[in-house]
Motif scaffolding. Sequence first.
Motif, PDB file in Angstrom:
ATOM      1  N   LYS B 205       1.094  -3.546  -5.643  1.00 53.11           N
ATOM      2  CA  LYS B 205       0.398  -4.695  -6.219  1.00 53.11           C
ATOM      3  C   LYS B 205      -0.760  -5.133  -5.318  1.00 53.11           C
ATOM      4  O   LYS B 205      -1.856  -5.435  -5.781  1.00 53.11           O
ATOM      5  N   HIS B 206      -0.448  -5.148  -4.044  1.00 54.77           N
ATOM      6  CA  HIS B 206      -1.436  -5.589  -3.069  1.00 54.77           C
ATOM      7  C   HIS B 206      -2.666  -4.693  -3.140  1.00 54.77           C
ATOM      8  O   HIS B 206      -3.802  -5.159  -3.120  1.00 54.77           O
ATOM      9  N   LEU B 207      -2.404  -3.401  -3.240  1.00 54.85           N
ATOM     10  CA  LEU B 207      -3.507  -2.448  -3.318  1.00 54.85           C
ATOM     11  C   LEU B 207      -4.329  -2.676  -4.582  1.00 54.85           C
ATOM     12  O   LEU B 207      -5.553  -2.563  -4.579  1.00 54.85           O
ATOM     13  N   GLU B 208      -3.618  -2.994  -5.666  1.00 50.10           N
ATOM     14  CA  GLU B 208      -4.314  -3.164  -6.934  1.00 50.10           C
ATOM     15  C   GLU B 208      -5.189  -4.421  -6.947  1.00 50.10           C
ATOM     16  O   GLU B 208      -6.294  -4.414  -7.472  1.00 50.10           O
ATOM     17  N   TYR B 209      -4.648  -5.503  -6.389  1.00 48.12           N
ATOM     18  CA  TYR B 209      -5.298  -6.800  -6.597  1.00 48.12           C
ATOM     19  C   TYR B 209      -6.237  -7.212  -5.462  1.00 48.12           C
ATOM     20  O   TYR B 209      -7.175  -7.952  -5.685  1.00 48.12           O
ATOM     21  N   VAL B 210      -5.911  -6.779  -4.251  1.00 50.44           N
ATOM     22  CA  VAL B 210      -6.721  -7.227  -3.117  1.00 50.44           C
ATOM     23  C   VAL B 210      -7.675  -6.110  -2.730  1.00 50.44           C
ATOM     24  O   VAL B 210      -7.232  -4.954  -2.607  1.00 50.44           O
ATOM     25  N   PRO B 211      -8.946  -6.323  -2.519  1.00 48.93           N
ATOM     26  CA  PRO B 211      -9.614  -7.627  -2.630  1.00 48.93           C
ATOM     27  C   PRO B 211     -10.403  -7.793  -3.932  1.00 48.93           C
ATOM     28  O   PRO B 211     -11.208  -8.716  -4.021  1.00 48.93           O
ATOM     29  N   HIS B 212     -10.159  -6.873  -4.921  1.00 48.74           N
ATOM     30  CA  HIS B 212     -11.010  -6.941  -6.118  1.00 48.74           C
ATOM     31  C   HIS B 212     -10.766  -8.217  -6.918  1.00 48.74           C
ATOM     32  O   HIS B 212     -11.703  -8.887  -7.331  1.00 48.74           O
ATOM     33  N   LYS B 213      -9.490  -8.516  -7.147  1.00 51.79           N
ATOM     34  CA  LYS B 213      -9.217  -9.624  -8.059  1.00 51.79           C
ATOM     35  C   LYS B 213      -8.813 -10.898  -7.330  1.00 51.79           C
ATOM     36  O   LYS B 213      -9.088 -12.002  -7.781  1.00 51.79           O
ATOM     37  N   LEU B 214      -8.126 -10.713  -6.223  1.00 59.76           N
ATOM     38  CA  LEU B 214      -7.667 -11.875  -5.473  1.00 59.76           C
ATOM     39  C   LEU B 214      -8.024 -11.699  -4.011  1.00 59.76           C
ATOM     40  O   LEU B 214      -8.177 -10.572  -3.547  1.00 59.76           O
ATOM     41  N   SER B 215      -8.124 -12.816  -3.311  1.00 59.69           N
ATOM     42  CA  SER B 215      -8.329 -12.683  -1.872  1.00 59.69           C
ATOM     43  C   SER B 215      -6.955 -12.525  -1.209  1.00 59.69           C
ATOM     44  O   SER B 215      -5.920 -12.762  -1.829  1.00 59.69           O
TER      45      SER B 215
END
Lengths: 294, 541
Positions: B205-215
């Motif tokens: 999840k971390h790879l998916e969301y950070v830093p594109h969608k969330l900080s």
Amino acid sequence: MNEDTDSESSLLVVIFDTSLTQDVIINEEIKLSECLEIIITFVNSHLMLKSNNKIAMITCDSKNCQFIYPDSTNEPGQLRQTDGQYELFTHVEKTIRKNVQQFLVKTLEGEIGHHDSLFGAACSIALCYINRLENEKSLGDKMNSRILIITGCGNSGDQYIPCMNTFFTAQKQNVTIDVCSLQNEITLLQQACDITNGVFLKLPQLSSLLQYLLWVFLPDPTVRKKLVVPPPVSVDYRPFCFCHHELIDIGFVCSVCLAIYCKLSPICTTCEVVFKLKAPMKPIKVKKKKMIKS
Amino acid sequence: MTTSSEDVLLQVSNVRHKKGDGTLYVMSERIGFMTNNSDTMSSCYAYTDVKMQKISSEQKQKVQLQLVFHSGESVIFQFVCPSRSDSVTNRDAVKGYLTKLLPKFQKKVNKELEEKNRMLSSNAALFQLYRDLVITKIVDAEEFWSQHAPAYINKNGASQQQIGVPGNFLVNVKPQTDGCNAIKYNLTADTIECIFRTYPAVRQKHLEYVPHKLSESEFWVKFFQSHYFHKDRMHTGTKDLFSECAKHDDQELKKELSTVEQCEVNLNAFDNTVENEGYGLDSTEASTGSNNIVSENLIKRFNHHSIMVLKATRNNTEQLETESGSARKKIRLLNEDESCELGDGETKKIEKTNINLSKVEQMINGVKNPKTKVRNLHAILHKANSMRDKVCYDILHYRKPPGTTYLTPSAAVSALGELTPGGLLMNGLLEDSQSLAQLVPSDIEKEFRSLYLTICELLRHFWACFPPTTPTLEEKLVRMYDALRKFHQTKLNTFENRIMVECSTLNQQLTAHLNLILNTAYEKYNNWQSKRKFPAGVPIN
């Protein structure tokens, strides 16, 4: 009754420390030859208790250890009795004398070092021998094996780890280790006796060595329960640290390989694991070694 | 090419080198020479190669400086100023710089040598290789260190082990409230690492969301806010970022469960109810049903957490092995548990991660301790050496003269004294009442018993007289006291004497308590007597 007891034998393995740097020998409180005489008398007494009792003897010093008796090259029955002594006793005595002397001559060639005697190695040999006899004995026979260490060495921890490993092996094999210390309270060997339910005896006087041997160490551990023998000594359970071989009250144990250190270090030198220390020099990842109460 | 941006420490002109005049440059790592009418260095020598410098003697006409290299070659610089004194000052300046610079580089070389030496001495296999290849001159030393050694050194280096994930790492987060409704979580890099290693789904999840969608911080805020992190997981809301993770976890757990051998632990049999409740007549399950679900969930979470922590360590080693490209070696050990032996004889294989010990020797023997703390070691060793021959002779040729004893009767008796109860070596045994009981012969025991019986009876009557308020009681008290005294003298004392003769080891042990209770009674009586003699206005009769 006879049927019951005949199948039961008792094996006594004597480990005799012949290191010439022992204080008792250096200070000439007792002669090595005298000591050996007494041990021969003692093992003969053990043989005399029951016809199927067995003995074995191993000598060790700080560099070598060697199997002394039984000697495969010298079978009993080749000797003829000389002074009416039972042939087996003559054989035991002659073999032990010859082999101990050979062992000493062998050490004569090398320099004498001042280290602890190799109890770990000697015990390993003894345990191997015991194991062999256990495997060879016929079904239904019962053999009680025990090891008696006779030494006058000091209390140092050079051999702590190999020794402790063999002592635990002895415990698993159900072999009792008794220690007759001629001079010092030896922490390491006290622990050996404690974990194998043996007797540790520090002699108050050397002149009656034989009496102590006959009184305390001649009876089998199974028989000892029924006798009034010296109570177990309180054992100093502090370990020796890996780094300086000193007794420590509080040690640091590596969580990966369980090596014990007296000082906290961020890198374990045995397995090279690097601990993450959050605060500088504050033991977080390193557990404190608990003192085991005796 | 050979020129570089190194700082030039000294520049000396009027130098002749290799039949050309030019300028000598002393730089921080090298010494260079540039011929006149040229702008590149014609020759350049690194200090690391220089073994030593020599200067020509004062008497000689030529003012020269010689550099000797490790390879044995040497070069000469001649200082050719118009006046000799200038040349000498120039040369001395160069010499001065070199004496300062050279030792630094020599140390460097020595350090390298030391490092190599250390490696050789610590690695037996490498040392053997070194002896076989280099000393026999099959391989050049340089080549050896560049080609052959790294394999061995790396083998050591690859054993970099990681510490496992502590099971309580989530506790280290230590949420703190700031008094309002906000909660502060302390996250360290270590904890994050632990979370990633234990819950790969979160890492995903971390790879998916950070830093594109969330900080980074938003991600973790969401993580802690999500139901996923909390005790009661309810992944009904699809909005939640981590609901997928939870589902993934459930699947994982089921997978794990299916791999667990039933012969060891029957996990299904773990039920939080007690069979015997209600004597098995009525089922208690229905009543506690709702409770069970919560606790079951909690237990499931804990189990899952433990499984993940354990797996984190396992994954780790597997990863390492595949990374290094070596074939995955699984250490399979036969499970020697009794449970298996007793089972259908099927040997179960267990995967074990093994410790990489960089120094196996040290694990087995500890660090070799070079220093012995014994004083006058030499004297001891000398004496031991001198004794050796005699001892050898003694052992083989010792002939017992008739009548020699190794145990004198007096020594034997004193040893026996120490070994009998009460002796020096039997400390701590006497407190043991059981052994005391064993030591008493039966006839003495019988007599002792009757003694106790009588004395106790007498004492009972004696104490019953207190407080002596009536004359009859006082009279009885005096009578009882006399009886006690009499009994003490006639019976107890004779009994004590008999013990002294028959079993001396018991000493006063046996009758100590009897004496104690008698003496207490006497004391009480004497107190009463002294009070009676000086009555506080209470008339007798």
